[in-house]
Design a protein around this motif. Structure first.
Motif, PDB file in Angstrom:
ATOM      1  N   ASP A  67       1.449  15.418   0.663  1.00 30.75           N
ATOM      2  CA  ASP A  67       2.285  14.286   1.043  1.00 30.75           C
ATOM      3  C   ASP A  67       1.675  13.625   2.274  1.00 30.75           C
ATOM      4  OD1 ASP A  67       4.218  14.561  -0.955  1.00 30.75           O
ATOM      5  OD2 ASP A  67       5.295  16.084   0.178  1.00 30.75           O
ATOM      6  N   VAL A  68       1.499  12.327   2.193  1.00 32.49           N
ATOM      7  CA  VAL A  68       0.910  11.581   3.308  1.00 32.49           C
ATOM      8  C   VAL A  68       1.829  10.431   3.672  1.00 32.49           C
ATOM      9  CG1 VAL A  68      -1.465  12.175   2.701  1.00 32.49           C
ATOM     10  CG2 VAL A  68      -0.420  10.125   1.721  1.00 32.49           C
ATOM     11  N   LYS A  69       1.663   9.940   4.889  1.00 33.89           N
ATOM     12  CA  LYS A  69       2.410   8.786   5.370  1.00 33.89           C
ATOM     13  C   LYS A  69       1.470   7.592   5.480  1.00 33.89           C
ATOM     14  CE  LYS A  69       5.861  11.452   7.920  1.00 33.89           C
ATOM     15  NZ  LYS A  69       6.914  11.138   6.919  1.00 33.89           N
ATOM     16  N   ALA A  70       2.061   6.411   5.461  1.00 36.26           N
ATOM     17  CA  ALA A  70       1.258   5.204   5.599  1.00 36.26           C
ATOM     18  C   ALA A  70       0.493   5.242   6.908  1.00 36.26           C
ATOM     19  CB  ALA A  70       2.154   3.963   5.537  1.00 36.26           C
TER      20      ALA A  70
ATOM     21  N   ARG B 117      -7.625   4.863   5.355  1.00 37.47           N
ATOM     22  CA  ARG B 117      -6.253   5.279   5.639  1.00 37.47           C
ATOM     23  C   ARG B 117      -5.368   5.041   4.421  1.00 37.47           C
ATOM     24  NH1 ARG B 117      -5.624   6.077  11.132  1.00 37.47           N
ATOM     25  NH2 ARG B 117      -7.368   5.305  12.409  1.00 37.47           N
ATOM     26  N   SER B 118      -4.286   5.811   4.341  1.00 35.73           N
ATOM     27  CA  SER B 118      -3.352   5.649   3.231  1.00 35.73           C
ATOM     28  C   SER B 118      -2.546   4.370   3.432  1.00 35.73           C
ATOM     29  CB  SER B 118      -2.399   6.850   3.147  1.00 35.73           C
ATOM     30  OG  SER B 118      -1.430   6.656   2.139  1.00 35.73           O
TER      31      SER B 118
ATOM     32  N   ILE C 203       0.198   3.535   1.827  1.00 33.70           N
ATOM     33  CA  ILE C 203       1.629   3.775   1.605  1.00 33.70           C
ATOM     34  C   ILE C 203       1.935   5.237   1.888  1.00 33.70           C
ATOM     35  CG2 ILE C 203       1.819   1.967  -0.164  1.00 33.70           C
ATOM     36  CD1 ILE C 203       1.776   4.250  -2.257  1.00 33.70           C
ATOM     37  N   SER C 204       3.217   5.537   1.985  1.00 35.05           N
ATOM     38  CA  SER C 204       3.670   6.923   2.056  1.00 35.05           C
ATOM     39  C   SER C 204       3.867   7.435   0.642  1.00 35.05           C
ATOM     40  CB  SER C 204       4.976   7.027   2.846  1.00 35.05           C
ATOM     41  OG  SER C 204       4.798   6.612   4.185  1.00 35.05           O
ATOM     42  N   GLY C 205       3.373   8.611   0.374  1.00 36.00           N
ATOM     43  CA  GLY C 205       3.497   9.162  -0.971  1.00 36.00           C
ATOM     44  C   GLY C 205       2.763  10.473  -1.096  1.00 36.00           C
ATOM     45  N   ARG C 206       2.379  10.794  -2.309  1.00 36.29           N
ATOM     46  CA  ARG C 206       1.677  12.051  -2.582  1.00 36.29           C
ATOM     47  C   ARG C 206       0.336  11.729  -3.216  1.00 36.29           C
ATOM     48  NH1 ARG C 206       4.069  17.664  -4.771  1.00 36.29           N
ATOM     49  NH2 ARG C 206       4.962  17.430  -2.697  1.00 36.29           N
TER      50      ARG C 206
ATOM     51  N   GLN D  62       4.043   6.750  -4.611  1.00 34.90           N
ATOM     52  CA  GLN D  62       5.287   6.884  -3.856  1.00 34.90           C
ATOM     53  C   GLN D  62       6.355   7.410  -4.802  1.00 34.90           C
ATOM     54  OE1 GLN D  62       6.846   3.258  -2.231  1.00 34.90           O
ATOM     55  NE2 GLN D  62       8.404   4.278  -1.007  1.00 34.90           N
TER      56      GLN D  62
ATOM     57  N   ASP E 139      -2.028   7.399   7.529  1.00 35.85           N
ATOM     58  CA  ASP E 139      -2.739   8.668   7.696  1.00 35.85           C
ATOM     59  C   ASP E 139      -4.191   8.529   7.234  1.00 35.85           C
ATOM     60  OD1 ASP E 139      -0.453   9.785   8.657  1.00 35.85           O
ATOM     61  OD2 ASP E 139      -0.040  11.043   6.892  1.00 35.85           O
TER      62      ASP E 139
END
Length: 417
Positions: free
Chosen positions: A96-99, A187-188, A190-193, A218, A101
């Motif tokens: 799981d990452v955040k926007a 970098r990511s 969006i937040s998601g997996r 997401q 990261d």
């Protein structure tokens, strides 16, 4: 007459013996009639064990059902935007990452050198601009004193503007080089997996590559795309108007319909009916903190479009079919079974609405109808433990199933009226 001749018997004596025989026979028959034991009466039929429930009037939700597919709310294929060697991977597959990261790093040295180069070019042009401005002031002063021509001053003013434009161009080149250098840190968005890593460290990557680095989905919140027949569009729109701007409730179930997975809100009714299939697409959004819904999963969808007020409904298994139409077995006050014809309404999941023939408070047979017939005594099934170990009587469990709202426990049907 000779002495050995047979002498005929007297007819009166013959009739006397016959009468005596008849009287004896009548006596025997009379004795057998009066002394014969009466056969015992047939025993009453044994009571039939069954599960019963008391029917109650209740508010039942009206809904439409369909089959849907779970989709990520947002799905992004992370791609590189500059050419270079992949130097580092900073995520694990399935993480799981955040926007914002950091996911990976491309070798930044070539682009850092380009940035320094354009910065130097800007500094050079800025110095020339400063010198040209000083010369312009000198030419203007000389022109006012008549020591220099006005044309020379104008030429110098044009040179100042030219160098000023060059400095602005250099600044744009510096900004562009800084952006390109920033692209070396991936970098990511969006937040998601994260999904499966599509490239390994050490490879040379290009902005024009067809494959990306990784796909980020997401999944909280998450969406479900499902379809309904075109005839349902009018009912859905009417329900949305009745709701007064509030989104309609959508429930999703697994394909086996065992239990509700999540409850969400209707967010989209497509603006066009698919003429090839005669269906309309709808989308619902669900909070998914425990990840019970997963992209690509097939689910049964139930869209609530209103409420049946104080409806009498029973489990569909209660209803029996006969030559004269549907009926249910009811249990009278003396615990005997009786056949009650009914008129059926809409089927809502595992429950069917009874429009006529059954009043609230009537005790009906839920399970065990196979051996029942009118007039047979009904004995309540003994208590049994449920799956969790808690004791539950047949009547109590069935009554709860028949009297509670189907919104909480009904298995979605393939189509509802």
């Amino acid at each position: 007459m000779p002495q050995d001749a047979a002498v005929p018997r007297h007819p009166r004596r013959r009739w006397g013996w016959t009468a005596l025989a008849l009287l004896a026979l009548l006596g025997i028959l009379a004795w057998r009639f009066w002394h014969h034991e009466t056969p015992p009466a047939a025993p009453p039929p044994a009571a039939v064990t069954a599960v019963t429930a008391v029917v109650a009037a209740q508010d039942l939700p009206r809904y439409l059902t369909g089959i849907g597919t779970v989709q990520a709310t947002t799905s992004v294929t992370v791609r590189v935007r500059v050419d270079g060697q992949l130097e580092r991977i900073d995520f694990n597959e399935g993480q799981d990452v955040k926007a914002g990261d950091v996911l990976a790093q491309i070798d930044p040295r070539p682009l850092r050198a380009q940035l320094e180069q354009v910065r130097a070019a800007k500094a050079r042009d800025a110095a020339q601009l400063a010198n040209a401005r000083v010369d312009l002031q000198r030419y203007l002063a000389l022109a006012e004193q008549g020591a220099s021509s006005r044309q020379q001053a104008d030429t110098q003013a044009a040179l100042v503007k030219q160098l000023d434009a060059a400095v602005q161009t250099d600044q744009a080149a510096v900004d562009y080089a800084a952006v390109q250098l920033g692209y070396t840190t991936i970098r990511s968005p969006i937040s998601g997996r994260t999904g499966v890593r599509l490239i390994d460290v050490g490879n040379i990557v290009h902005a024009a590559d067809a494959n990306g680095l990784v796909v980020v989905n997401q999944i909280d919140p998450i969406t479900v795309l499902f379809t309904l027949p075109e005839d349902a569009v009018g009912r859905v729109n009417a329900a949305m108007q009745e709701a007064g701007g509030q989104p309609l409730v959508v429930d999703v179930y697994p394909r086996d319909g065992t239990q509700k997975l999540a409850a969400g809100k209707l967010t989209l009714v497509n603006n066009q009916i698919d003429t090839t299939t005669g269906t309309v697409s709808l989308k619902a959004t669900f909070d998914n903190p425990k990840h019970v819904l997963w992209p690509g999963q097939y689910v049964n969808v139930r869209l609530e479009i209103g409420t049946l007020k104080q409806a009498v409904a029973v489990e569909t298994s209660v209803i029996q079919r006969g030559p004269n139409g549907p009926f249910v077995f009811v249990v009278k006050a003396d615990d005997t079974a009786a056949v009650q014809p009914v008129r059926l309404g809409a089927t809502q999941g595992s429950q069917t609405v009874i429009e006529d023939g059954l009043a609230p408070g009537t005790r009906v047979v839920v399970d065990g109808q196979l051996k029942l017939r009118a007039g047979v005594k009904v004995k309540e099934a003994p208590a049994r433990a449920d799956a969790g170990g808690a004791p539950a009587t047949g009547a109590g469990a069935a009554s709860s199933a028949a009297a509670t709202s189907s919104a909480a426990s009904a298995r979605p049907a393939a189509a509802q009226p």
